[in-house]
Design a protein around this motif. Structure first.
Motif, short mmCIF file in Angstrom:
data_model
loop_
_atom_site.label_atom_id
_atom_site.label_comp_id
_atom_site.label_asym_id
_atom_site.label_seq_id
_atom_site.Cartn_x
_atom_site.Cartn_y
_atom_site.Cartn_z
N SER A 12 0.80 -1.23 0.00
CA SER A 12 0.00 0.00 0.00
C SER A 12 0.84 1.28 0.00
CB SER A 12 -0.97 0.01 1.18
OG SER A 12 -0.28 -0.14 2.39
N ARG A 13 2.12 1.20 0.32
CA ARG A 13 2.96 2.41 0.37
C ARG A 13 4.32 2.17 -0.25
NH1 ARG A 13 2.44 6.67 4.76
NH2 ARG A 13 3.87 7.46 3.22
N LYS A 14 4.75 3.10 -1.06
CA LYS A 14 6.09 3.05 -1.66
C LYS A 14 6.94 4.15 -1.05
CE LYS A 14 4.77 0.09 -4.98
NZ LYS A 14 4.30 -1.06 -4.25
N ASN A 15 8.22 4.07 -1.23
CA ASN A 15 9.16 5.14 -0.82
C ASN A 15 9.02 5.56 0.63
OD1 ASN A 15 10.19 5.28 -3.50
ND2 ASN A 15 8.40 6.49 -4.06
N MET A 16 8.93 4.59 1.53
CA MET A 16 8.87 4.91 2.96
C MET A 16 10.29 5.05 3.50
SD MET A 16 5.88 2.53 4.61
CE MET A 16 6.26 1.02 3.71
N SER A 17 10.48 6.04 4.35
CA SER A 17 11.76 6.17 5.06
C SER A 17 11.74 5.22 6.25
CB SER A 17 11.94 7.60 5.56
OG SER A 17 10.97 7.88 6.56
N PHE A 18 12.92 4.98 6.83
CA PHE A 18 12.95 4.13 8.02
C PHE A 18 12.11 4.75 9.13
CE2 PHE A 18 14.52 3.15 12.24
CZ PHE A 18 14.19 1.81 12.27
N SER A 19 12.14 6.06 9.26
CA SER A 19 11.37 6.66 10.35
C SER A 19 9.87 6.48 10.15
CB SER A 19 11.81 8.10 10.58
OG SER A 19 11.09 9.01 9.99
N GLN A 20 9.40 6.45 8.91
CA GLN A 20 7.99 6.14 8.66
C GLN A 20 7.69 4.69 9.01
OE1 GLN A 20 8.24 7.57 4.53
NE2 GLN A 20 6.42 8.82 4.95
N VAL A 21 8.59 3.77 8.62
CA VAL A 21 8.42 2.36 8.95
C VAL A 21 8.33 2.19 10.47
CG1 VAL A 21 9.62 0.11 8.97
CG2 VAL A 21 9.51 1.48 6.85
N PHE A 22 9.23 2.86 11.18
CA PHE A 22 9.22 2.76 12.64
C PHE A 22 7.90 3.25 13.22
CE2 PHE A 22 10.04 4.36 16.91
CZ PHE A 22 10.50 3.19 17.51
N GLN A 23 7.37 4.35 12.68
CA GLN A 23 6.10 4.90 13.17
C GLN A 23 4.95 3.91 12.92
OE1 GLN A 23 5.55 7.45 15.20
NE2 GLN A 23 7.79 7.58 15.19
N TYR A 24 4.94 3.26 11.76
CA TYR A 24 3.89 2.25 11.49
C TYR A 24 3.97 1.11 12.49
CZ TYR A 24 2.28 4.26 7.09
OH TYR A 24 1.73 5.09 6.14
N ILE A 25 5.17 0.66 12.79
CA ILE A 25 5.35 -0.43 13.75
C ILE A 25 4.90 0.01 15.13
CG2 ILE A 25 7.11 -1.83 14.94
CD1 ILE A 25 8.59 -1.90 12.18
N LYS A 26 5.30 1.20 15.51
CA LYS A 26 4.91 1.74 16.83
C LYS A 26 3.39 1.85 16.94
CE LYS A 26 6.11 5.54 19.88
NZ LYS A 26 6.79 6.82 20.02
N GLN A 27 2.75 2.40 15.91
CA GLN A 27 1.29 2.54 15.92
C GLN A 27 0.60 1.18 15.95
OE1 GLN A 27 0.65 4.94 12.42
NE2 GLN A 27 1.45 6.79 13.40
N PHE A 28 1.16 0.20 15.27
CA PHE A 28 0.60 -1.15 15.27
C PHE A 28 0.58 -1.71 16.68
CE2 PHE A 28 0.85 -5.78 14.73
CZ PHE A 28 -0.17 -6.01 13.83
N ILE A 29 1.67 -1.51 17.42
CA ILE A 29 1.77 -2.01 18.80
C ILE A 29 0.85 -1.21 19.73
CG2 ILE A 29 3.32 -2.32 20.78
CD1 ILE A 29 5.57 -2.87 18.73
N GLU A 30 0.78 0.09 19.51
CA GLU A 30 -0.05 0.95 20.37
C GLU A 30 -1.54 0.59 20.29
OE1 GLU A 30 2.66 5.01 20.56
OE2 GLU A 30 1.22 4.78 18.93
N LYS A 31 -1.97 0.01 19.17
CA LYS A 31 -3.38 -0.38 19.03
C LYS A 31 -3.78 -1.44 20.05
CE LYS A 31 -3.86 0.61 14.12
NZ LYS A 31 -3.88 0.01 12.77
N ASP A 32 -2.83 -2.28 20.47
CA ASP A 32 -3.11 -3.30 21.47
C ASP A 32 -1.86 -3.55 22.31
OD1 ASP A 32 -3.99 -5.38 23.03
OD2 ASP A 32 -3.96 -6.87 21.42
N PRO A 33 -1.64 -2.73 23.34
CA PRO A 33 -0.44 -2.88 24.16
C PRO A 33 -0.44 -4.15 25.01
CG PRO A 33 -1.75 -1.00 24.89
CD PRO A 33 -2.44 -1.57 23.70
N ASN A 34 -1.53 -4.91 24.98
CA ASN A 34 -1.60 -6.19 25.70
C ASN A 34 -1.19 -7.37 24.83
OD1 ASN A 34 -2.67 -5.16 28.19
ND2 ASN A 34 -4.62 -4.87 27.11
N GLY A 35 -0.81 -7.13 23.58
CA GLY A 35 -0.54 -8.21 22.64
C GLY A 35 0.81 -8.89 22.84
N CYS A 36 0.96 -10.00 22.14
CA CYS A 36 2.23 -10.74 22.10
C CYS A 36 2.86 -10.47 20.74
CB CYS A 36 1.99 -12.24 22.28
SG CYS A 36 1.27 -12.63 23.88
#
Length: 175
Positions: A12-36
């Motif tokens: 769904s996204r092209k030309n992402m910087s590492f900092s954008q990748v990191f933000q996506y990962i962080k937001q993914f975890i923040e959606k459910d901080p109780n996850g494994c």
């Protein structure tokens, strides 16, 4: 090798910087901080007539929430037919992406989960290596060397059949 700053992409996204990748990962975890969560990295390569394509996958996976993933593509402008050279570069490219996750960045991710570890939350980091130790596997002689390289980074090494980020996800994009 081409190593552009905006060299990450997914469907769904092209030309992402590492900092954008990191933000996506962080937001993914923040959606459910109780996850494994498992943050997994792995590289695969494919030799083509004029070049060798290397794909490094980054996957954040949560048992209950699915996954978010992206790739980074590197092209070497020659046929790399030496197996050890190719496996070694695959591992180097994985190490390069893992090293972008500085201790400070890893702490940011762990801090999201930390208040919930007594509720079952967890976070681990794995390095998936596209090699196997089976008796018929040509890469078995490199297992100890590549596993040690992942362990040196402080991440859990996985080899076939457990190295699906390299052997399946990244592999899909090498063709």
């Amino acid at each position: 090798m081409d190593t552009l700053n905006n060299d990450f992409q997914n469907l769904s996204r092209k030309n992402m910087s590492f900092s954008q990748v990191f933000q996506y990962i962080k937001q993914f975890i923040e959606k459910d901080p109780n996850g494994c969560y498992k943050l997994m990295f792995g590289t695969d390569s494919q030799v083509h007539p004029e070049y060798t394509r290397f794909i490094t996958g980054i996957v954040i996976h949560c048992k209950t929430k699915g996954a978010w993933a992206c790739i980074r593509k590197v092209m070497v402008p020659r046929k790399m037919i030496n197996l050890h050279e190719r496996i070694s570069l695959e591992t180097t490219l994985t190490e390069e992406v893992v090293s972008m996750f500085s201790d400070e960045k890893k702490e940011q991710l762990i801090d999201i989960i930390l208040p919930n570890i007594y509720k079952g939350a967890s976070f681990s980091i794995e390095g998936h290596i596209d090699i196997g130790s089976g008796s018929r596997n040509k890469t078995k002689i490199f297992v100890d060397e590549m596993v040690l390289r992942m362990e040196t980074l402080g991440i859990e090494p996985k080899i076939k059949p457990d190295s699906f980020v390299a052997s399946s996800y990244a592999n899909h994009f090498t063709k």
